[in-house]
Enzyme design. Structure first.
Site, PDB file in Angstrom:
ATOM      1  N   ARG A 139       3.058  25.908  93.674  1.00  0.00           N
ATOM      2  CA  ARG A 139       4.097  26.585  93.500  1.00  0.00           C
ATOM      3  C   ARG A 139       3.168  28.358  94.294  1.00  0.00           C
ATOM      4  NH1 ARG A 139       6.712  24.375  88.190  1.00  0.00           N
ATOM      5  NH2 ARG A 139       8.651  22.540  89.452  1.00  0.00           N
ATOM      6  N   ARG A 158      12.260  23.089  90.866  1.00  0.00           N
ATOM      7  CA  ARG A 158      12.198  24.718  90.565  1.00  0.00           C
ATOM      8  C   ARG A 158      11.458  25.845  91.111  1.00  0.00           C
ATOM      9  NH1 ARG A 158      12.673  24.088  85.398  1.00  0.00           N
ATOM     10  NH2 ARG A 158      10.978  22.401  85.435  1.00  0.00           N
ATOM     11  N   ASP A 173       6.541  27.312  84.173  1.00  0.00           N
ATOM     12  CA  ASP A 173       7.623  26.602  84.332  1.00  0.00           C
ATOM     13  C   ASP A 173       8.182  28.391  84.822  1.00  0.00           C
ATOM     14  OD1 ASP A 173       6.669  24.254  84.458  1.00  0.00           O
ATOM     15  OD2 ASP A 173       7.809  23.599  83.225  1.00  0.00           O
ATOM     16  N   ARG A 185      10.808  13.148  75.761  1.00  0.00           N
ATOM     17  CA  ARG A 185       9.673  12.382  74.037  1.00  0.00           C
ATOM     18  C   ARG A 185      11.318  11.480  73.316  1.00  0.00           C
ATOM     19  NH1 ARG A 185       7.555  16.409  76.465  1.00  0.00           N
ATOM     20  NH2 ARG A 185       5.271  17.197  76.434  1.00  0.00           N
ATOM     21  N   LYS A 235       1.476  21.353  90.744  1.00  0.00           N
ATOM     22  CA  LYS A 235       3.061  21.544  90.051  1.00  0.00           C
ATOM     23  C   LYS A 235       3.222  20.447  90.949  1.00  0.00           C
ATOM     24  CE  LYS A 235       3.136  22.950  86.042  1.00  0.00           C
ATOM     25  NZ  LYS A 235       2.872  22.246  84.975  1.00  0.00           N
ATOM     26  N   GLN A 270       1.352  18.075  78.677  1.00  0.00           N
ATOM     27  CA  GLN A 270       1.313  16.732  79.425  1.00  0.00           C
ATOM     28  C   GLN A 270       0.038  16.459  78.698  1.00  0.00           C
ATOM     29  OE1 GLN A 270       2.540  16.854  83.179  1.00  0.00           O
ATOM     30  NE2 GLN A 270       3.970  17.340  83.079  1.00  0.00           N
ATOM     31  N   LYS A 290      14.844  18.792  79.726  1.00  0.00           N
ATOM     32  CA  LYS A 290      14.366  18.053  80.009  1.00  0.00           C
ATOM     33  C   LYS A 290      13.056  17.232  79.566  1.00  0.00           C
ATOM     34  CE  LYS A 290      11.618  18.819  84.088  1.00  0.00           C
ATOM     35  NZ  LYS A 290      10.485  17.887  84.185  1.00  0.00           N
ATOM     36  N   SER A 291      12.010  18.167  79.295  1.00  0.00           N
ATOM     37  CA  SER A 291      10.897  18.217  78.053  1.00  0.00           C
ATOM     38  C   SER A 291      10.922  17.208  76.362  1.00  0.00           C
ATOM     39  CB  SER A 291       9.863  18.706  77.591  1.00  0.00           C
ATOM     40  OG  SER A 291       8.992  19.594  78.849  1.00  0.00           O
ATOM     41  N   SER A 315      -2.330  21.883  78.560  1.00  0.00           N
ATOM     42  CA  SER A 315      -1.551  21.037  79.233  1.00  0.00           C
ATOM     43  C   SER A 315      -0.669  20.319  78.255  1.00  0.00           C
ATOM     44  CB  SER A 315      -2.052  20.350  80.311  1.00  0.00           C
ATOM     45  OG  SER A 315      -1.342  19.282  80.450  1.00  0.00           O
TER      46      SER A 315
END
Ligand code: S3P
Length: 420
Positions: A340, A382, A309, A26, A336, A164, A21-22, A162
């Site tokens: 979580r 998740r 994650d 990108r 998140k 992100q 996914k990451s 992070s």
């Protein structure tokens, strides 16, 4: 949607998981910054990634599927006519804000109920220091309005590890012909840096510093996205939890900033074999895992970014290990897709785990015989998947409520789980 699951017997199997996914986000974003046509194969076509794709289209990009590949034509940017919607995806919102901060027009970005509660000030602050102009709800939440501006370089120490935030600043810095420096006290996933280098970008690492400028033109590239390690982790955990099982997962991304979970499992006593398969811009290969008796684990702050994650899964594994496990320095989990720490503790406790919530983590005492119960995803993909793995080792039936969210990252998760 609810998913009903009962205990699984030991198994021997081999499978592939969907694309990372990451890296998929990108590939679309960086491909849109390059000159010429970029080609992406094995893109993850999940809800989060499609949100990024739709936003890039609204910003003037042409992105089309030709056969199995997505082609991105990186010609110019335009002011979007309407509000951009990152839906559930923090990566989309934060990375796109980095680009919007330096494009010469006005835009507004929002997200779903969950994303509108997640902090955006962590990117707004450094981007404002660079000269970006933002208006955010309560100065930190979506919707955020942006007026693009000419930016200045920055030297910035990340207050939280992070990827992100780091990537958002890198994407802004790519619009400036001078050097910006980002200091990363603890390493987080480095897909942006690797992909930019592969595209000829002016980016390098010196110890904990990332030095980047917009001096070099980005060349369009062919990206074939590897399997998502974080998706593979659910099935890795399942075979680690069922003694006598063995599983091979093929063609998974093995970037060392992502695979901390394998080190944790090895410490807990699982048997793991990795075969690497040629490296281009990202390492990838096959993972073999055998279930065995598990020992407890202690995770501290510096361990967290490499397993960020996978922590709900580590908590589940710890319920089956003999002794006390501790997870510390993990307060990032509270912001998140759900909180979580709370959603993991509340649900696993409902299934009979001895698990205690701490402000920055949890304490788990094992082993506990898990019992099937009604548990809730809280709209978090998740958590839904971790609970389905928990249901696969619990006595009786487990009903996981709210499972449609698995489409955020792993659209065929339940088919794979059923077939195993
Ligand atoms: C991601 C970075 C991590 C991770 C998320 C994806 C990325 O978030 O939890 O699932 O693609 O950069 P943070 O940067 O907030 O730690």
């Amino acid at each position: 949607m609810n998913y009903h699951i009962t205990r699984k017997e030991p198994f021997a199997s081999s499978l592939r998981v969907p694309a990372d996914k990451s890296i998929s986000h990108r590939a679309l974003i960086l491909g849109s910054l390059a000159e010429g046509e970029s080609r992406v194969e094995n893109l993850l076509e999940s809800r989060d990634v499609l949100a990024t794709l739709e936003i890039l289209k609204k910003l003037g990009k042409t992105i089309e599927k030709e056969g199995e590949a997505w082609i991105i034509k990186g010609r110019g940017w335009k002011e979007p006519e309407d509000v951009l919607n990152a839906e559930n995806s923090g990566t989309t919102a934060r990375l796109i804000l980095g680009i919007l901060s330096r494009l010469p027009f006005f835009s507004v970005i929002t997200g779903d109920n969950s994303l509108r509660r997640r902090p955006m000030d962590r990117v707004i602050q450094p981007l404002t220091l660079m000269g970006g102009k933002f208006w955010a709800r309560q100065d930190k939440y979506l919707p955020v309005a942006v007026k693009g501006n000419r930016l200045s370089p920055i030297s910035y120490t990340l207050p939280i590890p992070s990827a992100q935030v780091k990537s958002s600043i890198i994407l802004a810095a790519l619009g400036i012909p001078k050097y910006s420096t980002i200091i990363e006290p603890l390493p987080s996933r480095d897909h942006t840096e690797r992909m930019l280098k592969y595209m000829g970008g002016d980016i390098r690492r010196e110890g904990s510093k990332i030095i980047v400028s917009g001096k070099a033109k980005l060349r369009s590239r062919y990206f074939c996205v590897p399997g998502d390690f974080s998706s593979a982790a659910f099935f890795i955990a399942l075979s680690a939890l069922i003694e006598g099982s063995s599983l091979t997962i093929k063609d998974v991304g093995l970037n060392p900033t992502r695979t901390g979970f394998l080190k944790v499992l090895e410490k807990m006593g699982a048997k793991i074999k990795i075969s690497r398969k040629g490296e281009t811009w990202e390492p990838r290969g096959d993972i073999e895992i055998e279930g065995s008796k598990l020992s407890p684990i202690a995770l501290q702050r510096e361990d967290i970014p490499g397993v960020i994650d996978e922590i709900p899964l580590i908590a589940l594994l710890a319920t089956q290990a003999e002794g006390e496990s501790r997870i510390e320095g993990a307060e990032e989990l509270r912001v998140k897709e759900s909180d979580r720490i709370k959603t993991t503790v509340d649900n696993l406790r409902l299934m009979g785990a001895d698990i205690q919530e701490r402000p920055d983590g949890m304490i788990i005492k094992g082993p506990a015989a898990l019992k099937g119960n009604r548990v809730k995803s809280n709209g978090d993909h998740r958590i839904a998947m971790m609970l389905s793995i928990a249901g696969s080792i619990a006595e009786g039936e487990t009903i996981v409520e709210g499972t449609e969210c698995v489409n955020i990252s792993f659209p065929n998760f339940f088919n794979l789980l059923k077939d195993i």
